[in-house]
Design an enzyme around this catalytic site. Structure first.
Site, PDB file in Angstrom:
ATOM      1  CB  SER A 241      -8.306  -2.102   2.807  1.00 35.41           C
ATOM      2  OG  SER A 241      -9.277  -2.604   3.679  1.00 35.41           O
ATOM      3  CG  HIS A 242      -9.023   0.619   6.349  1.00 35.18           C
ATOM      4  ND1 HIS A 242      -8.282  -0.505   6.053  1.00 35.18           N
ATOM      5  CD2 HIS A 242      -8.278   1.347   7.188  1.00 35.18           C
ATOM      6  CE1 HIS A 242      -7.146  -0.452   6.702  1.00 35.18           C
ATOM      7  NE2 HIS A 242      -7.109   0.658   7.397  1.00 35.18           N
TER       8      HIS A 242
ATOM      9  CE  LYS B 128     -10.408  -7.094   7.168  1.00 40.19           C
ATOM     10  NZ  LYS B 128      -9.043  -7.258   6.703  1.00 40.19           N
TER      11      LYS B 128
ATOM     12  CG  ASP C 109     -11.079  -4.284   0.635  1.00 40.64           C
ATOM     13  OD1 ASP C 109     -11.478  -3.689   1.648  1.00 40.64           O
ATOM     14  OD2 ASP C 109     -10.227  -5.188   0.670  1.00 40.64           O
TER      15      ASP C 109
ATOM     16  NE  ARG D 216      -3.706  -0.453  13.599  1.00 38.65           N
ATOM     17  CZ  ARG D 216      -4.160   0.527  12.816  1.00 38.65           C
ATOM     18  NH1 ARG D 216      -4.652   1.633  13.356  1.00 38.65           N
ATOM     19  NH2 ARG D 216      -4.124   0.421  11.501  1.00 38.65           N
TER      20      ARG D 216
ATOM     21  CG  ASP E 106     -11.648  -6.581   3.686  1.00 40.73           C
ATOM     22  OD1 ASP E 106     -11.941  -5.417   4.012  1.00 40.73           O
ATOM     23  OD2 ASP E 106     -10.486  -6.953   3.425  1.00 40.73           O
ATOM     24  NE  ARG E 107     -10.351  -2.851   7.740  1.00 41.85           N
ATOM     25  CZ  ARG E 107      -9.520  -2.219   8.538  1.00 41.85           C
ATOM     26  NH1 ARG E 107      -9.966  -1.312   9.371  1.00 41.85           N
ATOM     27  NH2 ARG E 107      -8.229  -2.476   8.497  1.00 41.85           N
TER      28      ARG E 107
ATOM     29  NE  ARG F  68      -3.805  -2.117   2.195  1.00 46.42           N
ATOM     30  CZ  ARG F  68      -4.646  -2.478   3.147  1.00 46.42           C
ATOM     31  NH1 ARG F  68      -4.843  -1.691   4.175  1.00 46.42           N
ATOM     32  NH2 ARG F  68      -5.309  -3.604   3.057  1.00 46.42           N
TER      33      ARG F  68
ATOM     34  CG  ASP G 224     -13.358  -2.243   4.128  1.00 46.08           C
ATOM     35  OD1 ASP G 224     -14.162  -3.057   3.639  1.00 46.08           O
ATOM     36  OD2 ASP G 224     -12.147  -2.477   4.236  1.00 46.08           O
TER      37      ASP G 224
HETATM   38  C1  G16 Z   1      -5.770  -5.424   7.079  1.00 47.23           C
HETATM   39  C2  G16 Z   1      -5.576  -6.866   7.402  1.00 47.23           C
HETATM   40  C3  G16 Z   1      -6.180  -7.172   8.730  1.00 47.23           C
HETATM   41  C4  G16 Z   1      -5.611  -6.255   9.799  1.00 47.23           C
HETATM   42  C5  G16 Z   1      -5.815  -4.821   9.385  1.00 47.23           C
HETATM   43  C6  G16 Z   1      -5.143  -3.818  10.309  1.00 47.23           C
HETATM   44  O1  G16 Z   1      -7.125  -5.158   6.905  1.00 47.23           O
HETATM   45  O2  G16 Z   1      -6.175  -7.679   6.427  1.00 47.23           O
HETATM   46  O3  G16 Z   1      -5.903  -8.500   9.032  1.00 47.23           O
HETATM   47  O4  G16 Z   1      -6.236  -6.486  11.019  1.00 47.23           O
HETATM   48  O5  G16 Z   1      -5.271  -4.611   8.115  1.00 47.23           O
HETATM   49  O6  G16 Z   1      -3.781  -3.989  10.262  1.00 47.23           O
HETATM   50  P1  G16 Z   1      -2.792  -2.965  10.926  1.00 47.23           P
HETATM   51  O7  G16 Z   1      -3.187  -2.916  12.376  1.00 47.23           O
HETATM   52  O8  G16 Z   1      -1.445  -3.547  10.693  1.00 47.23           O
HETATM   53  O9  G16 Z   1      -3.008  -1.621  10.276  1.00 47.23           O
HETATM   54  P2  G16 Z   1      -7.642  -4.425   5.593  1.00 47.23           P
HETATM   55  O10 G16 Z   1      -9.124  -4.322   5.781  1.00 47.23           O
HETATM   56  O11 G16 Z   1      -6.936  -3.101   5.602  1.00 47.23           O
HETATM   57  O12 G16 Z   1      -7.214  -5.294   4.469  1.00 47.23           O
END
Ligand code: G16
Length: 542
Positions: free
Chosen positions: A112-113, A375, A278, A495, A280-281, A21, A276
């Protein structure tokens, strides 16, 4: 004609928690995406003539990127490519298509988000034949390859029409443009009691689903409004836009405050939900009751049997380490095993493939099951609907009775976003170095029982993942976890995950931040967050 184009490596093409990303302009540099896609191809074996699934979340640069992926994949020898119409596929739908078509793998274009647009983020990840994100072994190999890449192979051909359904032949292979929604909708129909959910809607139940101008709009309209009869207008922001309408497509209480406000009005919808960028959330808010992702995982696992797809019970539950331990109590109650994995959906793949776990979830608003290897936001909303229809109760009643039975895990995540990387790394280093001294240390009424840096041993393939987050366990069962995000594109994001268990229903009605106040103050003091990051308070609290 296939051309071999000379190239030189770009620095930093290292996949994070979920693929590569970066800011969109980084991806728009000539050869940047090409290099990464070729590096993926170079790390795969035995795909000559095989099928690849390709799609993205429709964000800015998706259309251009899809063309590059198609032409490089065909030039490298893939025989058939399934691509979602308009170059669009939700992440769970892509996972389903890989599995259903026994494809070799898939390429998903998404950040993603993260926000989209010319100044937003873009991303790419490779999914393997089980439909799940590539394991670390493969993403590490891809990164190594990006450091030495000297050329990429690409088909020299006009752009492929990805808007018209049907098959076109190109460079010795074929590209099939498919409806992104229909296979996914069929999968959902097989898992859930659509009749019962439709009856719930007929009885006057009101759902408000915010697709956040992202990929789930067409999926949600087809499933909720057309197949389940939820009524026109159930889905808001249902048209996918390249910049998500300027919004941040992250379904949390900050970016979906409008849904929270709506759900808290006395005559608000029975269920407010969102997904979100894509798809998945998920976000779940009942009238007068937010269900945290961690609680939602526990409740879905405890009640999964009520949906036809899980009527035989579940084999096990898996959660990422920072996710609250509410699901652990459910696993104990059901007599099944609980698996604690590092953050990243990729770690669930082996457990699901081996039949060790059926339901998985993360605090970062992801829940899913063995139906795909990602997810799945709409799946979570549908399972909630199925449970509410079967129990004939409100979200609030289901949540409150869950706490009464299993206890409540007060839980919150504090994010310190886009802080300087040096400071964030120094903070984590200091915590790690301080680990031996933490045990037994007292802070007011709280004492640390144990402290470690989480590592995971995969019970299926035997691989080890270390340095996955610093955990402080307190004597009363409370916990503070620190880790750096692996999905940001600017600086570092710290985090901090804060949790405390309350078994007594009389103590389960506090406001979360209030219930955690002492631990929150401690989380800042112990890690000296202000000293290392310059921030006295988090930028996002969820
Ligand atoms: C991705 C991963 C998830 C993870 C999330 C947050 O989600 O697929 O398993 O929990 O990132 O990760 P981090 O805490 O490292 O930012 P997504 O929805 O962004 O693909």
């Amino acid at each position: 004609m296939i051309a071999a184009i000379a190239t030189t490596p770009f620095e930093g093409q290292k996949p994070g928690t979920s693929g590569l990303r970066k800011k969109t302009p980084v991806f728009q540099q000539p050869r940047y995406l090409e290099n990464f896609v070729q590096a993926i191809m170079d790390c795969l074996e035995g795909f000559e003539g095989a099928t690849l699934v390709v799609g993205g979340d429709g964000r800015y640069f998706n259309r251009e990127a899809i063309q590059i992926v198609l032409k490089i994949a065909l030039a490298n020898g893939f025989g058939r490519i399934l691509v979602g119409q308009g170059g669009v596929l939700s992440t769970p739908a892509a996972s389903n298509l890989i599995r259903k078509n026994r494809a070799f793998g898939g390429i998903v274009l998404s950040a993603s988000h993260n926000p989209g647009g010319p100044d937003g983020d873009f991303g790419i990840k490779y999914n393997v034949g089980n439909g799940g994100p590539a394991p670390e072994k493969l993403t590490d190999a891809i990164y190594e390859r990006t450091k030495t890449i000297a050329h990429y192979k690409i088909l020299e051909a006009p752009d492929v029409d990805v808007d018209t359904l049907g098959t076109v032949r190109l460079g010795g292979g074929e590209i099939e443009v498919i409806d992104p929604v229909s296979d996914y909708a069929e999968l959902m129909r097989g898992l859930f009691d659509f009749e019962r959910i439709a009856a719930l809607f007929r009885s006057g139940f009101r759902l408000r689903f915010d697709a956040m101008s992202a990929v789930t709009g067409p999926y949600a309209i087809r499933i909720f409004e057309e197949l389940l009869g939820a009524g026109a207008g159930t889905v808001m922001n249902g048209t996918p836009l390249p910049d998500f309408g300027g919004h941040h497509p992250d379904p949390n209480l900050v970016h979906c405050k409008h849904l929270l406000d709506l759900a808290m009005t006395p005559d608000g919808p029975d269920l407010c939900a969102a997904s979100d960028g894509d798809g998945d959330r998920n976000l779940i808010i009942g009238r007068g009751q937010f269900a945290t992702p961690s609680d939602s995982l526990a409740i879905l696992a405890a009640n999964a049997r009520l949906a036809p797809g899980y009527a035989g019970g579940i084999a096990g539950i898996a959660r990422s380490m920072p996710t609250s331990r509410a699901a652990d109590r459910v696993a104990q109650g059901l007599g099944v095993k609980l698996y604690e994995t590092p953050t990243g959906w990729k770690f669930f793949g082996n457990l699901l493939d081996a039949g060790l776990a059926t339901i998985c979830g993360e605090e970062s608003a992801g829940t899913g099951s063995n139906h795909v290897r990602e997810k799945d936001g709409l799946w979570a909303v549908l399972l909630w609907l199925n449970i509410l229809a079967a129990r004939g109760e409100s979200v609030k009643a289901v949540v409150v009775s869950h706490w009464a039975r299993y206890g409540r895990n007060y839980y919150s995540r504090h994010d310190y976003e886009e802080v300087a990387s040096d400071g964030a790394n120094a903070l984590v280093k200091a915590l790690r170095e301080g680990l031996p001294a933490f045990k037994g240390k007292r802070f007011g009424g709280l004492a640390i029982a144990s402290a470690d840096d989480f590592s995971y041993h995969d019970p299926v393939d035997g691989s080890d993942s270390t340095h996955q987050g610093v955990r402080l366990h307190f004597e009363d069962g409370a916990r503070i976890v620190y880790r750096l995000s692996g999905t940001g594109t600017e600086g570092a994001t710290l985090r901090v995950y804060i949790e405390r268990f309350e078994p007594d229903p009389a103590g389960q009605n506090l406001e979360t931040q209030e219930a955690l106040a002492e631990l929150i103050a401690l989380s800042r003091e112990i890690a000296q967050i202000e000293r290392y990051t310059g921030r006295a308070a988090p930028s996002v609290i969820t």
